[in-house]
Design a protein around this motif. Structure first.
Motif, PDB file in Angstrom:
ATOM      1  N   GLU A  53      -9.974   5.993  -1.431  1.00  0.00           N
ATOM      2  CA  GLU A  53     -10.372   4.596  -1.592  1.00  0.00           C
ATOM      3  C   GLU A  53     -11.159   4.092  -0.406  1.00  0.00           C
ATOM      4  O   GLU A  53     -10.990   4.526   0.718  1.00  0.00           O
ATOM      5  N   GLN A  54     -12.014   3.115  -0.708  1.00  0.00           N
ATOM      6  CA  GLN A  54     -12.741   2.425   0.356  1.00  0.00           C
ATOM      7  C   GLN A  54     -11.932   1.214   0.830  1.00  0.00           C
ATOM      8  O   GLN A  54     -12.079   0.757   1.944  1.00  0.00           O
ATOM      9  N   ASN A  55     -11.117   0.701  -0.065  1.00  0.00           N
ATOM     10  CA  ASN A  55     -10.359  -0.518   0.205  1.00  0.00           C
ATOM     11  C   ASN A  55      -9.157  -0.174   1.089  1.00  0.00           C
ATOM     12  O   ASN A  55      -8.055   0.047   0.616  1.00  0.00           O
ATOM     13  N   VAL A  56      -9.386  -0.119   2.405  1.00  0.00           N
ATOM     14  CA  VAL A  56      -8.417   0.462   3.329  1.00  0.00           C
ATOM     15  C   VAL A  56      -7.112  -0.325   3.391  1.00  0.00           C
ATOM     16  O   VAL A  56      -6.025   0.244   3.319  1.00  0.00           O
ATOM     17  N   ARG A  57      -7.227  -1.664   3.490  1.00  0.00           N
ATOM     18  CA  ARG A  57      -6.023  -2.473   3.632  1.00  0.00           C
ATOM     19  C   ARG A  57      -5.056  -2.225   2.471  1.00  0.00           C
ATOM     20  O   ARG A  57      -3.890  -1.900   2.668  1.00  0.00           O
ATOM     21  N   GLN A  58      -5.575  -2.369   1.268  1.00  0.00           N
ATOM     22  CA  GLN A  58      -4.733  -2.246   0.091  1.00  0.00           C
ATOM     23  C   GLN A  58      -4.226  -0.804  -0.081  1.00  0.00           C
ATOM     24  O   GLN A  58      -3.090  -0.578  -0.469  1.00  0.00           O
ATOM     25  N   THR A  59      -5.085   0.155   0.265  1.00  0.00           N
ATOM     26  CA  THR A  59      -4.702   1.551   0.121  1.00  0.00           C
ATOM     27  C   THR A  59      -3.535   1.877   1.047  1.00  0.00           C
ATOM     28  O   THR A  59      -2.547   2.480   0.636  1.00  0.00           O
ATOM     29  N   LEU A  60      -3.652   1.447   2.304  1.00  0.00           N
ATOM     30  CA  LEU A  60      -2.574   1.749   3.250  1.00  0.00           C
ATOM     31  C   LEU A  60      -1.297   1.010   2.878  1.00  0.00           C
ATOM     32  O   LEU A  60      -0.194   1.475   3.164  1.00  0.00           O
ATOM     33  N   ALA A  61      -1.429  -0.130   2.204  1.00  0.00           N
ATOM     34  CA  ALA A  61      -0.239  -0.877   1.811  1.00  0.00           C
ATOM     35  C   ALA A  61       0.569  -0.129   0.753  1.00  0.00           C
ATOM     36  O   ALA A  61       1.792  -0.249   0.702  1.00  0.00           O
ATOM     37  N   VAL A  62      -0.089   0.651  -0.097  1.00  0.00           N
ATOM     38  CA  VAL A  62       0.666   1.372  -1.134  1.00  0.00           C
ATOM     39  C   VAL A  62       0.971   2.810  -0.743  1.00  0.00           C
ATOM     40  O   VAL A  62       1.871   3.429  -1.302  1.00  0.00           O
ATOM     41  N   SER A  63       0.233   3.370   0.205  1.00  0.00           N
ATOM     42  CA  SER A  63       0.398   4.792   0.511  1.00  0.00           C
ATOM     43  C   SER A  63       1.554   5.026   1.460  1.00  0.00           C
ATOM     44  O   SER A  63       1.953   4.127   2.198  1.00  0.00           O
ATOM     45  N   SER A  64       2.081   6.254   1.423  1.00  0.00           N
ATOM     46  CA  SER A  64       3.078   6.563   2.426  1.00  0.00           C
ATOM     47  C   SER A  64       2.484   7.423   3.533  1.00  0.00           C
ATOM     48  O   SER A  64       2.999   7.446   4.643  1.00  0.00           O
TER      49      SER A  64
END
Lengths: 305, 236
Positions: B194-205
């Motif tokens: 993903e390019q959307n870093v904030r949201q991606t890191l919020a869901v990823s572990s």
């Protein structure tokens, strides 16, 4: 009126033959984006395979019933040509996938020439026209001056049946869905689990089998075959596929009938110049291409949005 | 439960142009692992190597203990790797329903296909309304639903999602993340690009950062959020 109907019947017969050839061109283009120029010679090979099978049967089973003879002639033509189509795909077209389209075009053109020369040189007395046996009963019905031949009816209905079957296979089965998906986006289809190489082989077997019917039909209709009949049928089938819109099956079928209509209309309108019917028909094709470069049913322009 | 996807010392090149150098990663089940990186960093090439579209030059990729780096895409798909590819890649001339059915191409049981179809239509009621429409004539957001729905049709063991929010409205992006989270509940491993870093890191572990074909940073989502390099590159 009767003359008009006679022209219609001839046009329909030719159109069916052309449509069967054009379907192959359009299927191959749809799945692999290539024009297989040897396709016309595939039709020729089907005619000669049918004739060869007939001669073998005549020699080994002289008393075989007419129905069985037709069956075996058709089966041999379809089997040989379908296998040839798969071999062409596997050993000529697939290896050239990464190369420019021009290379595939040349390679298939040369392969077609090789096929033509092979038949001319290796078929007994292959360089002369060969009489093709009348395998269907020669019943006919006379309406005034209109002559309705039973064998023409059979050929037409069989051709129509083949086209309907190909259509159903493509639109209604899982295999057909995989063929369509591969034609629209080969990589995405592979990600869904479609074995692309297998689909290519199936497509080539299918398109070539349709051409085999056209080849046998050609022999039965004209009662004469010739080693270079594929040149003309190939050019016509290709034109039909292009004016219909390459990649679209309905387009190819329409294109086949349009071309046949142009030929017969050319003869009907100018009986004194019937020898120029192909000049007329191809001339109109050129005009149609100039007016509608995408063909009647545009397949390519909307391919990737 | 299955073993994770392991990428070891992977190198990929197009001709002489080397795109990935010595990349190693691990994508475990029941987790969202993300892959961050600028355009041209090699993210899509990495995905293509995993699914089998671009065979790697060196290194190995194993999934559930099986070496898959030389398998063609239809074989990796058969192992349970589904991909929602970059650019959606729907079949434009096929109906929505046919697109979804293609997602279950490898499923033999008709009742399972019907159940998956039901599930996807429940997830995206919009698709149920439009099941007969040619997918190519739909809006971008609807096409994204088709692409995601298609990826969900076969109950994958590993779901690779390449830029699902590219060109979508924020509401649709939220929808996508909600659905990606839902996928996890079935025990699937998710590999999210993903390019959307904030949201991606919020869901990823866990996450990896790729730059110029190399892994330049990796760590848990929290570690990456606080990583100065990531901060500088993405949060400015």
């Amino acid at each position: 009126m009767e003359l008009f109907l006679q022209f219609c019947i001839n046009g329909l017969m030719l159109g069916m033959m052309y449509a069967l050839v054009a379907v192959g061109f359009t299927l191959f283009f749809g799945v692999l984006d290539v024009i297989v120029f040897s396709h016309g010679d595939t039709v020729m090979l089907a005619s000669f395979t049918g004739l060869g099978m007939y001669r073998l049967l005549e020699f080994f089973h002289p008393g075989l019933g007419a129905g069985w003879v037709v069956f075996w002639v058709l089966a041999a033509a379809v089997a040989v040509v379908a296998v040839l189509g798969m071999l062409t795909a596997r050993f000529i077209i697939m290896p050239l996938r990464g190369a420019p389209a021009l290379n595939t075009l040349l390679a298939t053109m040369m392969f077609g020439t090789a096929l033509r020369e092979a038949v001319r040189l290796f078929f007994p007395d292959g360089s002369n026209p060969k009489p093709f046996p009348r395998l269907l009963p020669d019943w006919s019905a006379q309406f005034g001056t209109l002559n309705l031949r039973f064998d023409n009816l059979v050929l037409f209905l069989t051709g129509a049946l083949i086209i309907v079957l190909v259509h159903l296979l493509i639109t209604r089965t899982k295999l057909g869905m995989a063929v369509r998906a591969s034609a629209q986006d080969a990589e995405a289809a592979q990600l869904m689990g479609v074995n692309f190489r297998l689909i290519v082989l199936v497509t080539f077997a299918l398109g070539s089998a349709a051409a085999a019917f056209a080849g046998v039909m050609n022999g039965l209709y004209y009662n004469e075959i010739n080693f270079n009949l594929g040149l003309m049928l190939g050019a016509i089938g290709f034109s039909a596929a292009v004016i219909g819109g390459l990649g679209n099956i309905y387009g190819a079928i329409c294109g086949g009938f349009i071309f046949a209509f142009l030929q017969t209309a050319g003869v009907a309108a100018m009986p004194f110049a019937s020898a120029y019917k192909d000049v007329f028909a191809f001339g109109v094709v050129i005009v149609m291409m100039a007016l509608r470069p995408t063909g009647l049913i545009a397949e390519q322009s909307s391919r990737r949005v | 439960m299955f073993q994770p996807l392991r990428i070891e010392h992977l190198s990929v090149a197009y001709g002489n142009a080397r795109v990935l150098h010595d990349v190693s990663m691990e994508i475990p089940p029941r987790r969202i692992t993300c892959l961050l990186g600028a355009n041209g960093a090699g993210k899509t090439t990495l995905i293509r190597a995993v699914v089998g579209l671009t065979p790697p030059r060196e290194g190995s990729i194993t999934f559930d203990g099986i070496e898959i780096s030389k398998l063609p895409p239809h074989r990796t798909a058969a192992l349970g790797i589904a991909c929602i590819p970059e650019g959606r890649r729907i079949f434009p001339k096929m109906s929505v329903q046919e697109n979804l059915l293609m997602g279950a191409y490898l499923e033999r049981s008709k009742s399972k296909v019907r159940a998956s179809l039901e599930k996807v239509y429940n997830l995206f009621p919009r698709l149920a309304e439009r099941r007969e429409q040619a997918a190519g004539t739909m809006s971008g957001g609807e096409q994204a639903m088709v692409s995601i729905g298609r990826g969900l049709m076969h109950e994958p063991r590993l779901m690779i999602v390449d830029e699902p929010s590219l060109g979508l409205s924020p509401a649709l992006v939220n929808d996508n993340f909600r659905i990606i989270r839902a996928v996890l509940e079935a025990g699937t491993a998710v590999f999210l690009v993903e390019q959307n870093v904030r949201q991606t890191l919020a869901v990823s572990s866990y996450g990896y950062v790729l730059a110029q074909g190399r892994v330049t940073a990796c760590g848990t989502a929290d570690e990456l959020k606080n990583d100065p390099q990531v901060q500088k590159a993405y949060f400015g």
